[in-house]
Write an enzyme that holds these catalytic residues in place. Structure first.
Site, mmCIF file in Angstrom:
data_model
loop_
_atom_site.group_PDB
_atom_site.id
_atom_site.type_symbol
_atom_site.label_atom_id
_atom_site.label_comp_id
_atom_site.label_asym_id
_atom_site.label_seq_id
_atom_site.Cartn_x
_atom_site.Cartn_y
_atom_site.Cartn_z
ATOM 1 C CB CYS A 158 -0.972 -0.036 1.176
ATOM 2 S SG CYS A 158 -2.386 1.082 0.981
ATOM 3 C CD GLU A 213 -1.148 -6.199 5.459
ATOM 4 O OE1 GLU A 213 -1.246 -4.987 5.720
ATOM 5 O OE2 GLU A 213 -0.856 -6.620 4.322
ATOM 6 C CG HIS A 215 -3.651 -3.833 3.266
ATOM 7 N ND1 HIS A 215 -2.618 -3.292 4.001
ATOM 8 C CD2 HIS A 215 -4.338 -2.775 2.745
ATOM 9 C CE1 HIS A 215 -2.679 -1.974 3.939
ATOM 10 N NE2 HIS A 215 -3.709 -1.634 3.179
#
Length: 516
Positions: A84, A174, A172
């Site tokens: 990002c 994660e 993202h």
């Protein structure tokens, strides 16, 4: 012995709410990593000897901010993954362009991978469901980067450097919302950075025991044992490392759950044969809290008295050189972020007590590299009971903040019984692990009830159950009506001081999880 820190990843934090998730995903792959502020010194980054570097997301706009990745990151020759904001600053620092998007993008999105031969997307399909959270976008990649994935709203959804192992993703990986996010992290950490997967519970236990033995030698160690997850795992690892050199002090405040003090003694003193000194301080706490109604005052009184009692008992232990604490890695990060990070810390953690000022003790923190989920796995590896390690969170002041207003012995005993019934039924109906936290609250008001032909005028218990990922926000748990009816009936029938049970349907926000 395996050096579990031999291969490691450095994560530079630009203030994203997801930064700790990045670290947890890297560790789940089996590789050690640490988080540091984005403006950490260049010499530190150079000397850290990371196998790879990850640049986190962040709340700023790249074109409005002077917050950039240190140039040393791109000079070391190690792989870099920008996520990002991390991708945006990396591209801009290499001659690309970033602008505000016409429309912010928050939520799930489908990206189309344009280059499946790129290592970052190994073992993946062309279309991927990902989680976006951005207001800016890369509009020009510059001469050094090429686009390797795109989406309808983000034409530049992922990039790769044409000559160097630098990669960026606008989404993202994660978060669990990105379906194959863990695969992307693994591709970067293992395949691209070449890390061996040395970070596992067996190696951590072996490493911790060796470090504790080397550090402590023949010295004595004191630990404040609460029965919570962190102090319990510290007790278990220290006992395995140094045996009877460890003395645990368990201050029974009288504000614990029903029979919790006995359970702590049973697990640690009887089953594990750890030297535990149990201090029955119930009356001291009740006396100190008499007439106190303000929640913050109650917290301060409970915290201070706990420390005072612990200090009194610790001073009696001769030749103790170390004080062990259950500090975990998220505590370390939050403490640092108060001073350095851009992240907005909602609640900071403080271990109860800290170092007693008059005692010349050294601090021992065996868990300071571990996240909570890793601490629990470590506890299982050390033989602690599953139900102890995966219990719902319990506040430091205990039932002191679940009894509204003044705390009285009668109120404590009433709440303990009601809370135990609620917990017992959650386990019986296999609902306990479906909710993140569940407990009873004692309301110091009376309500009319009828049992048989008898009129009763007794207290009210509120039941609270929530579902949450991070406890910063929470929704009330939609427990079955039949279940709630059963719990209510049991409490009213078995706890004579209760005539009415209510269920709290307030989310967070606007409410908090605890009532006080």
């Amino acid at each position: 012995m395996t050096d579990i820190h031999n291969h490691k990843i450095l994560i530079l934090d630009f203030g994203s709410q997801y930064t700790q998730l990045i670290a947890r995903r890297v560790r789940e792959v089996g590789v050690f990593c640490e988080i540091f502020p984005h403006d950490v010194a260049a010499d530190f980054i150079k000397n850290y000897q990371a196998k790879g570097i990850i640049l986190s997301g962040g709340p700023e706009s790249v074109y409005d901010s002077d917050v950039k990745a240190p140039e040393i990151v791109f000079e070391l020759g190690v792989p870099v993954l920008g996520i990002c904001y991390g991708m945006q600053t990396m591209v801009m620092q290499h001659g690309g362009e970033v602008k505000g998007a016409d429309q912010s993008e928050f939520g799930k999105a489908i990206i189309n991978i344009l280059n499946l031969t790129n290592n970052i997307f190994s073992n993946m399909e062309h279309e991927q469901l990902v989680w976006m959270s951005h207001s800016d976008k890369v509009t020009q990649t510059g001469e050094h980067f090429e686009i390797i994935a795109s989406s309808t709203n983000a034409p530049v959804a992922a990039v790769a450097h044409k000559n160097k192992p630098f990669f960026g993703v606008q989404f993202h990986p994660e978060t669990t919302h990105t379906e194959n996010g863990k695969q992307i992290i693994e591709n970067f950490v293992v395949n691209i950075c070449g890390c061996d997967t040395l970070w596992n519970i067996e190696n951590i236990i072996e490493n911790d025991i060796k470090e504790i033995k080397q550090k402590v030698g023949t010295d004595k160690v004191i630990l404040g044992l609460s029965g919570g997850v962190d102090s319990s795992v510290v007790a278990a690892i220290l006992h395995q490392a140094i045996g009877d050199q460890l003395t645990c002090i368990f201050v029974d405040t009288g504000l614990l759950r029903l029979n919790e003090g006995d359970q702590v003694m049973q697990v640690f003193a009887e089953h594990m044969d750890i030297n535990v000194i149990r201090i029955n301080a119930k009356n001291r706490f009740l006396d100190a809290l008499r007439g106190i109604c303000d929640p913050e005052q109650k917290r301060k009184i409970i915290g201070k008295l706990f420390v005072d009692i612990f200090d009194e008992e610790a001073a009696k232990i001769e030749n103790a050189k170390w004080l062990a604490q259950g500090t975990i890695y998220s505590d370390v990060i939050e403490s640092a972020s108060n001073n350095q990070s851009k992240a907005h810390v909602i609640k900071s953690h403080h271990n109860v007590g800290g170092l007693p000022k008059e005692m010349k003790l050294k601090l021992l923190e065996p868990l300071r590299e571990l996240f909570k989920d890793e601490v629990r796995k470590l506890g299982l590896g050390l033989g602690l009971p599953y139900n102890m390690l995966y219990r719902h969170p319990f506040p430091g002041p205990g039932l002191g903040v679940r009894i509204l207003g003044e705390i009285k012995k009668e109120y404590v005993e009433t709440l303990q019984k009601a809370d135990a019934i609620f917990t017992e039924e959650l386990y019986k109906h296999n609902l306990y692990h479906d909710v993140s936290q569940a407990f009873g609250v004692f309301l110091p008001i009376k309500s009319v009830g009828v049992v048989g032909d008898q009129r009763r005028y007794e207290y009210v218990i509120a039941l609270r159950a929530v579902v949450s990922i991070d406890f910063m926000t929470a929704t009330w748990a939609n427990l079955p009506y039949d279940f709630l009816s059963l719990v209510s009936n049991r409490i009213v029938n078995e706890v004579k001081q209760v005539s009415r049970v209510v269920y709290d349907v307030t989310g967070k926000p606007p409410g908090t999880i605890e009532w006080e």
